[in-house]
Design a protein around this motif. Structure first.
Motif, PDB file in Angstrom:
ATOM      1  N   LYS A 107       0.819  -1.208   0.000  1.00  0.00           N
ATOM      2  CA  LYS A 107       0.000   0.000   0.000  1.00  0.00           C
ATOM      3  C   LYS A 107       0.855   1.262   0.000  1.00  0.00           C
ATOM      4  CE  LYS A 107      -4.035  -2.022   2.290  1.00  0.00           C
ATOM      5  NZ  LYS A 107      -4.926  -1.962   3.471  1.00  0.00           N
ATOM      6  N   THR A 108       2.068   1.167   0.511  1.00  0.00           N
ATOM      7  CA  THR A 108       2.951   2.338   0.505  1.00  0.00           C
ATOM      8  C   THR A 108       3.316   2.735  -0.921  1.00  0.00           C
ATOM      9  OG1 THR A 108       4.902   0.905   0.729  1.00  0.00           O
ATOM     10  CG2 THR A 108       3.914   1.738   2.754  1.00  0.00           C
ATOM     11  N   VAL A 109       3.469   1.754  -1.786  1.00  0.00           N
ATOM     12  CA  VAL A 109       3.768   2.041  -3.196  1.00  0.00           C
ATOM     13  C   VAL A 109       2.565   2.680  -3.868  1.00  0.00           C
ATOM     14  CG1 VAL A 109       4.380   1.004  -5.410  1.00  0.00           C
ATOM     15  CG2 VAL A 109       5.468   0.196  -3.317  1.00  0.00           C
ATOM     16  N   GLU A 110       1.378   2.207  -3.541  1.00  0.00           N
ATOM     17  CA  GLU A 110       0.164   2.785  -4.113  1.00  0.00           C
ATOM     18  C   GLU A 110      -0.013   4.242  -3.670  1.00  0.00           C
ATOM     19  OE1 GLU A 110      -3.050   0.309  -2.980  1.00  0.00           O
ATOM     20  OE2 GLU A 110      -2.264  -1.494  -3.954  1.00  0.00           O
ATOM     21  N   SER A 111       0.214   4.517  -2.399  1.00  0.00           N
ATOM     22  CA  SER A 111       0.069   5.879  -1.883  1.00  0.00           C
ATOM     23  C   SER A 111       1.059   6.824  -2.549  1.00  0.00           C
ATOM     24  CB  SER A 111       0.283   5.889  -0.366  1.00  0.00           C
ATOM     25  OG  SER A 111      -0.709   5.109   0.280  1.00  0.00           O
ATOM     26  N   LEU A 112       2.265   6.362  -2.759  1.00  0.00           N
ATOM     27  CA  LEU A 112       3.250   7.196  -3.438  1.00  0.00           C
ATOM     28  C   LEU A 112       2.816   7.494  -4.864  1.00  0.00           C
ATOM     29  CD1 LEU A 112       6.002   8.585  -3.579  1.00  0.00           C
ATOM     30  CD2 LEU A 112       6.999   6.373  -4.204  1.00  0.00           C
ATOM     31  N   GLY A 113       2.261   6.503  -5.528  1.00  0.00           N
ATOM     32  CA  GLY A 113       1.798   6.711  -6.896  1.00  0.00           C
ATOM     33  C   GLY A 113       0.732   7.789  -6.982  1.00  0.00           C
ATOM     34  N   LYS A 114      -0.171   7.828  -6.022  1.00  0.00           N
ATOM     35  CA  LYS A 114      -1.207   8.860  -6.009  1.00  0.00           C
ATOM     36  C   LYS A 114      -0.607  10.244  -5.778  1.00  0.00           C
ATOM     37  CE  LYS A 114      -4.866   5.771  -4.403  1.00  0.00           C
ATOM     38  NZ  LYS A 114      -5.823   5.466  -3.304  1.00  0.00           N
ATOM     39  N   GLU A 115       0.383  10.336  -4.913  1.00  0.00           N
ATOM     40  CA  GLU A 115       1.035  11.617  -4.657  1.00  0.00           C
ATOM     41  C   GLU A 115       1.735  12.137  -5.921  1.00  0.00           C
ATOM     42  OE1 GLU A 115       1.203  13.760  -2.183  1.00  0.00           O
ATOM     43  OE2 GLU A 115      -0.171  12.631  -0.913  1.00  0.00           O
ATOM     44  N   LEU A 116       2.303  11.232  -6.663  1.00  0.00           N
ATOM     45  CA  LEU A 116       3.036  11.631  -7.866  1.00  0.00           C
ATOM     46  C   LEU A 116       2.101  12.064  -8.990  1.00  0.00           C
ATOM     47  CD1 LEU A 116       5.797   8.868  -7.916  1.00  0.00           C
ATOM     48  CD2 LEU A 116       6.049  11.262  -7.246  1.00  0.00           C
ATOM     49  N   GLU A 117       0.825  11.727  -8.882  1.00  0.00           N
ATOM     50  CA  GLU A 117      -0.142  12.121  -9.910  1.00  0.00           C
ATOM     51  C   GLU A 117      -0.637  13.547  -9.729  1.00  0.00           C
ATOM     52  OE1 GLU A 117      -3.208   9.253  -9.642  1.00  0.00           O
ATOM     53  OE2 GLU A 117      -2.061   7.631 -10.582  1.00  0.00           O
ATOM     54  N   ALA A 118      -0.342  14.192  -8.620  1.00  0.00           N
ATOM     55  CA  ALA A 118      -0.826  15.556  -8.346  1.00  0.00           C
ATOM     56  C   ALA A 118      -0.231  16.541  -9.345  1.00  0.00           C
ATOM     57  CB  ALA A 118      -0.460  15.967  -6.925  1.00  0.00           C
ATOM     58  N   SER A 119      -1.055  17.495  -9.810  1.00  0.00           N
ATOM     59  CA  SER A 119      -0.620  18.510 -10.774  1.00  0.00           C
ATOM     60  C   SER A 119      -0.276  19.804 -10.043  1.00  0.00           C
ATOM     61  CB  SER A 119      -1.730  18.778 -11.806  1.00  0.00           C
ATOM     62  OG  SER A 119      -2.021  17.599 -12.533  1.00  0.00           O
ATOM     63  N   ALA A 120       0.929  20.258 -10.232  1.00  0.00           N
ATOM     64  CA  ALA A 120       1.377  21.490  -9.573  1.00  0.00           C
ATOM     65  C   ALA A 120       0.721  22.700 -10.225  1.00  0.00           C
ATOM     66  CB  ALA A 120       2.896  21.600  -9.666  1.00  0.00           C
ATOM     67  N   PRO A 121       0.434  23.769  -9.469  1.00  0.00           N
ATOM     68  CA  PRO A 121      -0.188  24.976 -10.034  1.00  0.00           C
ATOM     69  C   PRO A 121       0.769  25.698 -10.981  1.00  0.00           C
ATOM     70  CG  PRO A 121       0.481  25.358  -7.769  1.00  0.00           C
ATOM     71  CD  PRO A 121       0.667  23.895  -8.014  1.00  0.00           C
TER      72      PRO A 121
END
Length: 331
Positions: A107-121
């Motif tokens: 699950k730690t790998v999955e959580s990191l993947g979601k964080e990396l999908e965030a779009s910076a302003p």
């Protein structure tokens, strides 16, 4: 009688217009009526001018203040963005390469993947020309600064979780591998007793087992892996020594068998019978016995048939036969 020239002309008083009539002042002097309105008008003009000047001064100060606030917000955004991007392109990129099977908790790998999908302003900066526009830009920049700060913390947390989970998996694997290797080593130590060419290899294995048992419950995977490697090397040493003794024993057995075969062959010698003669030769006995006979009739005791020779090397002899050391028996 009065002369006409002596007549004095009485002049009628001239009336002054009302607007020109002076009014007494407080000090008793008189002033024109038009003066107070003029003064009031001048004062109004002065007040307006002062107001304009004051407003301009206020507006200028406000603009300068807005520019400074926007510049400060822009600097904060840049600093926060730089920290976020450094993490994104550094530790986060390394953590992103870790697979689910490499960590204890996937699950730690999955959580990191979601964080990396965030779009910076998207950064816009302070491009407005008035205080109102700059104030609006400052508000937006502050929101962007907050975004970078928040996501830098959450991304850092996700990266740390992956790293810790990977370390936990490595520690578990190290302990599991060492335990399996210790079981193998203990069995080999018992089975190899008396079967090695050099017993020092078994001593080395025993020492490696003792050292590994002292580290198998530790929390340093590097030390645990090192202990496993030492046990594995000791196992290889014992196996090589067992093989060396096996090969040496096989060679010794083959040599002994060959020696026995040669000795038996030399002791037994060989025998042959051809025609009417029997010949015996001995490899280890000195001399040889030979019988030569004929198959023609009448010359022998049986008359026409050649008797089989006896193993004493004499034929047609009884007690009257005498032996000579020339290898023949004579009547």
């Amino acid at each position: 009688m009065m002369n006409e020239n002596d007549k004095t002309e009485i002049l009628e008083p001239v009336e002054t217009p009302a607007e020109n009539i002076t009014e007494p002042s407080k000090d008793g002097s008189r002033r024109p009526k038009w003066l107070p309105p003029l003064i009031a008008a001048v004062c109004a003009v002065i007040l307006v001018a002062a107001g304009i000047i004051g407003w301009n001064a206020y507006s200028g100060a406000k603009l300068a203040e807005a520019k400074e606030a926007c510049a400060t917000a822009a600097d904060t955004v840049r600093n926060n963005a730089n920290e976020y991007n450094a993490l994104l392109n550094g530790d986060a990129a390394d953590a992103a390469a870790v697979k689910a099977e490499q960590v204890k908790d996937s699950k730690t790998v999955e959580s990191l993947g979601k964080e990396l999908e965030a779009s910076a302003p998207e950064y816009e900066g302070c491009v407005a020309e008035n205080a109102q526009g700059l104030d609006a830009a400052t508000v937006k920049l502050n929101e962007q600064a907050d975004w970078y700060e928040t996501h830098e913390k959450s991304l850092s947390k996700a990266v740390r979780a992956v790293a810790e989970s990977k370390a936990a998996k490595r520690l578990d694997d190290a302990k599991t591998n060492l335990t399996a290797k210790l079981d193998e080593a203990s069995k080999l130590l018992a089975d190899s007793d008396g079967k090695v060419a050099d017993n020092a290899t078994r001593d080395a294995l025993s020492n490696a087992i003792d050292a590994a048992n002292g580290l198998k419950d530790g929390n340093d995977p590097a030390k645990i892996d090192g202990a496993r490697k030492t046990v594995e090397d000791a196992i290889n040493g014992v196996n090589a020594s067992v093989q060396a003794k096996t090969d040496a024993d096989a060679q010794a057995a083959a040599a002994a068998a060959q020696a026995r075969a040669q000795a038996q062959s030399a002791y037994n010698g060989g025998s042959s019978y051809s025609g009417g003669a029997y010949r015996r030769t001995g490899g280890s006995a000195s001399g040889s016995n030979t019988y030569r006979g004929t198959t023609s009739g009448g010359s022998g005791p049986a008359g026409g048939s050649a008797p089989k020779p006896n193993l004493n090397g004499a034929y047609g002899c009884d007690n009257s036969c005498t032996g000579k050391y020339d290898g023949y028996y004579h009547h």
